[in-house]
Enzyme design. Structure first.
Site, short mmCIF file in Angstrom:
data_model
loop_
_atom_site.label_atom_id
_atom_site.label_comp_id
_atom_site.label_asym_id
_atom_site.label_seq_id
_atom_site.Cartn_x
_atom_site.Cartn_y
_atom_site.Cartn_z
N HIS A 104 -24.89 2.73 -2.29
CA HIS A 104 -25.74 3.57 -1.44
C HIS A 104 -25.36 5.04 -1.60
O HIS A 104 -26.24 5.91 -1.72
CB HIS A 104 -25.61 3.15 0.02
N GLU A 105 -24.07 5.33 -1.57
CA GLU A 105 -23.63 6.72 -1.73
C GLU A 105 -23.97 7.25 -3.12
O GLU A 105 -24.31 8.42 -3.29
CB GLU A 105 -22.13 6.84 -1.46
#
Length: 232
Positions: A104-105
């Site tokens: 996600h990051e």
């Protein structure tokens, strides 16, 4: 007049309570999902750092440095210094949750690389929102204290910029999760593991929706406060 004053304040406090409940439920959901999928190891035994490193390099982002940081789920991508910061449990973790959070990051790093407009706009308004929130509260309290509703309404307008920030945050976070899930499904997770990552990131995204709703309700409470003074 006292009736309006009293009823407005009562409704305002109810709004705050509702907002707090929404936030608490969202946090409970993401905590439950994380606790569950942080105990299930991915079949390839990759760490969050491994996956982040591979994703970044596969997309030509070898200049983005990956760091381990303290704190529980303090993971974030910093576009100002091109760093991907992963909490220790994600950095070293080999769970489905660790891979989901790390990916996600990386999704945010990919957004930054391509100039994703909602992210660019959000980064642009961050300094303004931080200042406007402080000045907004001062204006609201000052206006209520001296009986100048025009000053309070200016404060409300300034405070609404934080709501704008959180509204813009929604597509940024949902898009980052969508990118992450696509990558994880293609390369890193099995058919049985993928649903867990999806549930984890969906629960995390709901916290941003809850934060936006909570801010909206808090802003409505302030509006009711100013309106009650206007009726005095």
């Amino acid at each position: 007049m006292y009736y309006y004053y009293d009823s407005y304040y009562m409704i305002g406090y109810l709004l705050v309570i509702v907002g707090a409940i929404i936030m608490a439920l969202a946090q409970m959901k993401v905590s439950s999902a994380y606790n569950k999928y942080s105990r299930i190891e991915n079949s390839r035994h990759l760490t969050g750092r491994d996956v982040a490193y591979e994703i970044l390099n596969q997309h030509g982002l070898s200049d983005v440095q990956i760091y381990e940081v303290k704190g529980h789920l303090s993971d974030h991508y910093n576009p100002s210094n091109l760093t991907l910061n992963l909490s220790s449990e994600i950095y070293h973790g080999t769970s489905i949750a660790s891979l989901a959070v790390a990916a996600h990051e990386c999704g945010h790093a990919l957004q930054h690389q391509e100039g994703y407009k909602p992210l660019t706009f959000r980064n642009m308004i961050v300094p303004v929102c931080n200042i406007s929130q402080t000045i907004g509260w001062v204006a609201i309290l000052l206006g209520l204290f001296i009986g100048k509703s025009s000053i309070s309404w200016l404060g409300v307008l300034l405070m609404s910029l934080m709501l704008l920030f959180q509204i813009v945050t929604l597509p940024v976070e949902f898009d980052a999760s969508s990118r992450a899930l696509s990558i994880l499904n293609d390369r890193y997770l099995t058919e049985d593991e993928y649903p867990g990552a999806k549930k984890m990131l969906t629960a995390a995204a709901l916290t941003y929706v809850a934060a936006m709703l909570s801010t909206l309700l808090s802003l409505l409470r302030i509006v009711l406060m100013v309106m009650s003074r206007d009726r005095d």
